[in-house]
Design a protein around this motif. Structure first.
Motif, PDB file in Angstrom:
ATOM      1  N   ASP A 166      37.602  32.619  22.842  1.00 58.17           N
ATOM      2  CA  ASP A 166      36.976  31.531  22.070  1.00 58.17           C
ATOM      3  C   ASP A 166      37.350  31.610  20.594  1.00 58.17           C
ATOM      4  O   ASP A 166      37.683  30.593  19.965  1.00 58.17           O
ATOM      5  CB  ASP A 166      35.449  31.587  22.225  1.00 58.17           C
ATOM      6  N   ILE A 167      37.316  32.815  20.037  1.00 58.01           N
ATOM      7  CA  ILE A 167      37.644  32.989  18.600  1.00 58.01           C
ATOM      8  C   ILE A 167      39.099  32.628  18.341  1.00 58.01           C
ATOM      9  O   ILE A 167      39.421  31.907  17.387  1.00 58.01           O
ATOM     10  CB  ILE A 167      37.367  34.450  18.163  1.00 58.01           C
ATOM     11  N   THR A 168      39.995  33.135  19.197  1.00 56.02           N
ATOM     12  CA  THR A 168      41.433  32.889  19.006  1.00 56.02           C
ATOM     13  C   THR A 168      41.754  31.395  19.085  1.00 56.02           C
ATOM     14  O   THR A 168      42.541  30.881  18.279  1.00 56.02           O
ATOM     15  CB  THR A 168      42.245  33.653  20.063  1.00 56.02           C
ATOM     16  N   LYS A 169      41.131  30.719  20.018  1.00 51.94           N
ATOM     17  CA  LYS A 169      41.383  29.285  20.172  1.00 51.94           C
ATOM     18  C   LYS A 169      40.989  28.531  18.908  1.00 51.94           C
ATOM     19  O   LYS A 169      41.722  27.641  18.438  1.00 51.94           O
ATOM     20  CB  LYS A 169      40.613  28.744  21.377  1.00 51.94           C
ATOM     21  N   GLU A 170      39.822  28.842  18.361  1.00 47.78           N
ATOM     22  CA  GLU A 170      39.353  28.156  17.147  1.00 47.78           C
ATOM     23  C   GLU A 170      40.248  28.470  15.956  1.00 47.78           C
ATOM     24  O   GLU A 170      40.549  27.597  15.147  1.00 47.78           O
ATOM     25  CB  GLU A 170      37.906  28.555  16.838  1.00 47.78           C
ATOM     26  N   GLU A 171      40.687  29.718  15.853  1.00 48.50           N
ATOM     27  CA  GLU A 171      41.575  30.100  14.741  1.00 48.50           C
ATOM     28  C   GLU A 171      42.916  29.379  14.846  1.00 48.50           C
ATOM     29  O   GLU A 171      43.465  28.912  13.850  1.00 48.50           O
ATOM     30  CB  GLU A 171      41.781  31.616  14.741  1.00 48.50           C
ATOM     31  N   LYS A 173      43.504  26.507  16.293  1.00 51.72           N
ATOM     32  CA  LYS A 173      43.311  25.078  15.990  1.00 51.72           C
ATOM     33  C   LYS A 173      43.317  24.796  14.489  1.00 51.72           C
ATOM     34  O   LYS A 173      43.668  23.688  14.063  1.00 51.72           O
ATOM     35  CB  LYS A 173      41.990  24.598  16.591  1.00 51.72           C
ATOM     36  N   SER A 174      42.911  25.775  13.685  1.00 51.54           N
ATOM     37  CA  SER A 174      42.829  25.568  12.231  1.00 51.54           C
ATOM     38  C   SER A 174      44.167  25.798  11.529  1.00 51.54           C
ATOM     39  O   SER A 174      44.283  25.606  10.324  1.00 51.54           O
ATOM     40  CB  SER A 174      41.774  26.503  11.634  1.00 51.54           C
TER      41      SER A 174
END
Length: 556
Positions: A166-171, A173-174
Motif C-alpha cells: 500500500d505504501i509503495t503504491k501511493e509513493e 503514484k506521487s
C-alpha cells in the motif's frame, strides 16, 4: 492590457525585469489577493493580477527566447522525467530511452550543434513543448499501470507485505521521474522476493494463491447459460485445483511461484482467445450491411472488452452488447413498420383494429429480427408488412359482413331471450377481437336455433305423414302398405339430410305425399331428392321404386 499596466498591477518598477523579479512580484501579490488569503482577499483583483502575470510571462519568453532558453526548458524535462537521482545502479530502461529520444528531437529541431537557434518562434516552441509534456505524462501513466500489474501478480498474503504494498503504491503514484518510480518498485519487489525465499511453502499459501487466481480470472458472478463460458470456467477451476494437487512437489515458495506463473500465463493466453472468439461471434457482415448502426455498438464492445482478463466481466460485456444489438435492430425494424402503419391510421376502422395491429407488429418484429440474424431478411420486408396490414383490415371487413349476415339469420328468432342476448352482443361488438368472439358465439347460437327449429319441423311433418299412412292402411293390402312404408321411410330420410334452406324449400313438397298414388308419391320424392342426392334424371322411375321397396324389405 499592455506591459506597463501589467507591471503596475504587480508592482514591478524595473524597466529590465527578469523571471526572478516576476516570481517575487507574483508571490507578494498572491499573499495579498489570493481567495484563500486571510489578508486582503479580493477575487476580482486576483483575476486581474493573474492576467497581468500571464502577459508578463509571455513577454519575457518572447524577448528572452534563444538557444539557452530552449536548453533550459529541455533540461527541465530531462530533470523532471528521466534524471537518475538514485544512489543505486539502475539499468537504462526502455521507457527512458523512448522519452530521451523525443526530448532530444524537440531540442534538435530548435538548436543546432553549435548552440545556435534554428527556429526563432517562441509561441510555436511553447506549444510543442506543452504537447511533448502531455505525451510523456501519458507514457509515464502507462508505465505505472504496467508496474502495478506486476506488483499485483507478485502480491502475497502477509500483513507486512500488505503494508509495504500500500505504501509503495501511493509513493509511486506521487512520482513523475522514471528512475524514482523504478527504484520504489524495485525495492518492493526485492522485499517480496526475500520474503518468498525465506518463507516455507504451506498449504494455506497455496490455497490463497489458488483463490486469488480464481478471483482474478473468474470473479464472483458466473454465467452458466453459455457453453463457451462453462468450458473455460471448468478449465480454469481445474487449473486452480491443480495448484493444490502439486503442493507437495515443491520445497519452497520460489519453486511454487514459477509453476504458478506458468499456470497464470496459460490461463491468460486462453482468455485472450476466448475474448477474441466472443468478439468474432458479434460480427455479422450481412447484419451490418442492413443495420450499419450495430458497427458502432460492436466497436464500443471491443474497447470495453480489450484488456479484460476476468471471464465473467468479458461475458457480461459480450451479453450486454448482444442485448444492445438486438434492441438496436428491433428499434430500427419497429421504426420502419411504424412508418408503414401511419398510412393505415387514417382508415376509419383503425381504432377497431389497433390492438391487432400492435400485436401483429410485435410478432413481425420478432420474426424479422430472427430472419436478420440468420441472413434471410428480405429487402422488401416493409412492403410485406404492409400486405399484412391490408389483410388485417380486409379480415375486419369480413367480420363486419359476417356480423350482418348473422344478425339476419337471428332475426326470425328475435322473440327468444337467448337470441336477444347474442344480438345485443353482436351490435355492441366494435373492436376486431370482440367482433371475432361475438361472431363465433352467434354462429353457434344460430346453428343451435336452426337445429331446434329443424327438429320441430321434421317432427310436425313426420306426425302428419304418419297420420295419412294410418288412415290409408285401413283400406290397403299388405303389399300396398309395404310400398307406403318404403315411401314414408325415404321421405323421412330426406328430411334428416336437408340443410335449413333445403328443408324450407322441400317441406311443402313432401307434405303433398298422401299414399294414394305410388307414381305421384315417387315423383314428389324425386323432386325433393334432387336437392341432396346425385340423382340421374335419365333413369326410370322404376329404379327408384325398386330401391325403395328393397330398402323396406331389408328393414323388415
Amino acid at each position: 492590457m499592455d506591459i506597463n499596466k501589467a507591471k503596475e498591477i504587480l508592482g514591478i518598477n524595473k524597466d529590465n525585469f527578469d523571471e526572478n523579479d516576476l516570481k517575487t512580484a507574483w508571490r507578494e501579490f498572491s499573499k495579498l489577493y489570493h481567495p484563500d488569503s486571510q489578508n486582503l482577499s479580493d477575487i476580482a483583483r486576483f483575476q486581474e493580477g493573474n492576467e497581468a502575470h500571464s502577459i508578463l510571462k509571455d513577454y519575457l519568453t518572447k524577448i528572452n527566447f534563444n538557444a539557452d532558453y530552449v536548453n533550459r526548458k529541455i533540461l527541465s524535462l530531462n530533470t523532471f522525467y528521466i534524471a537518475n537521482f538514485s544512489n543505486v545502479n539502475i539499468p537504462k530502461l526502455e521507457i527512458v530511452k523512448s522519452i530521451e529520444d523525443e526530448i532530444n528531437a524537440l531540442k534538435n529541431k530548435y538548436v543546432d550543434q553549435y548552440n545556435n537557434l534554428k527556429i526563432n518562434n517562441a509561441e510555436q516552441f511553447e506549444q510543442e513543448y506543452k504537447e511533448l509534456s502531455a505525451k510523456i505524462d501519458q507514457k509515464v501513466s502507462t508505465y505505472l499501470n504496467n508496474l502495478f500489474k506486476e506488483m499485483d501478480s507478485s502480491y502475497v498474503n502477509d500483513p507486512e507485505i500488505k503494508r509495504l504494498y500500500d505504501i509503495t503504491k501511493e509513493e509511486i503514484k506521487s512520482q513523475n521521474n522514471i528512475y524514482s518510480i523504478y527504484d520504489l518498485y524495485d525495492k518492493y519487489m526485492k522485499k517480496v522476493e526475500d520474503y518468498i525465499n525465506k518463507t516455507p511453502l504451506t498449504l494455506e499459501y497455496v490455497k490463497d494463491k489458488s483463490d486469488s487466481l480464481a478471483k482474478k480470472y473468474i470473479g464472483e458472478k458466473a454465467f452458466y447459460n453459455n457453453e463457451a463460458y462453462k468450458r473455460i470456467l471448468t478449465w480454469i477451476n481445474r487449473l486452480c485445483l491443480e495448484l493444490g494437487f502439486k503442493y507437495k512437489d515443491y520445497n519452497n515458495i520460489t519453486q511454487f511461484e514459477k509453476f504458478y506463473q506458468q499456470i497464470d500465463q496459460k490461463i491468460e493466453k486462453a482468455i485472450i482467445e476466448y475474448r477474441n472468439d466472443l468478439l468474432d461471434e458479434l460480427k455479422n457482415e450481412k447484419l451490418s450491411a442492413k443495420f450499419p448502426q450495430i458497427d458502432v455498438i460492436i466497436n464500443g464492445a471491443k474497447m470495453n472488452i480489450s484488456g479484460q482478463t476476468n471471464i465473467s466481466t468479458i461475458y457480461q460485456i459480450y451479453n450486454e452488447t448482444k442485448q444492445e444489438i438486438e434492441k438496436s435492430i428491433k428499434n430500427k425494424i419497429k421504426e420502419e413498420l411504424n412508418y408503414q402503419t401511419e398510412v393505415f391510421k387514417k382508415d376509419p376502422n383503425y381504432d377497431f383494429v389497433k390492438k391487432v395491429v400492435e400485436r401483429s407488429m410485435q410478432h413481425q418484429i420478432e420474426t424479422y429480427y430472427k430472419q436478420a440474424l440468420n441472413g434471410t431478411l428480405e429487402n422488401n420486408y416493409q412492403a410485406k408488412y404492409q400486405q399484412t396490414l391490408y389483410r388485417i383490415f380486409q379480415d375486419y371487413q369480413l367480420l363486419v359482413n359476417k356480423k350482418q349476415e348473422l344478425l339476419g339469420e337471428l332475426e326470425p328468432f328475435v322473440g327468444q331471450p337467448y337470441a336477444i342476448n347474442i344480438i345485443n352482443e353482436l351490435n355492441n361488438a366494435k373492436e376486431y377481437e370482440e367482433l371475432e368472439r361475438a361472431n363465433v358465439k352467434a354462429y353457434e347460437v344460430v346453428e343451435k336455433l336452426n337445429k331446434n327449429n329443424k327438429e320441430k319441423q321434421i317432427a310436425n311433418i313426420q306426425s302428419e305423414l304418419l297420420d295419412k299412412l294410418s288412415a290409408k292402411a285401413k283400406n290397403s293390402t299388405p303389399h300396398e302398405i309395404r310400398q307406403s312404408l318404403a315411401i314414408l321411410d325415404s321421405a323421412l330420410g330426406l328430411l334428416e339430410s336437408y340443410s335449413k334452406d333445403q328443408l324450407d324449400v322441400n317441406i311443402n313438397i313432401l307434405k303433398q305425399i298422401n299414399f294414394n298414388s305410388k307414381l305421384e308419391d315417387l315423383k314428389l320424392i324425386k323432386d325433393a331428392s334432387v336437392q341432396v342426392s346425385h340423382y340421374n334424371e335419365n333413369e326410370e322411375d322404376d329404379i327408384l321404386m325398386i330401391d325403395l321397396v328393397r330398402g323396406a324389405g331389408a328393414r323388415r
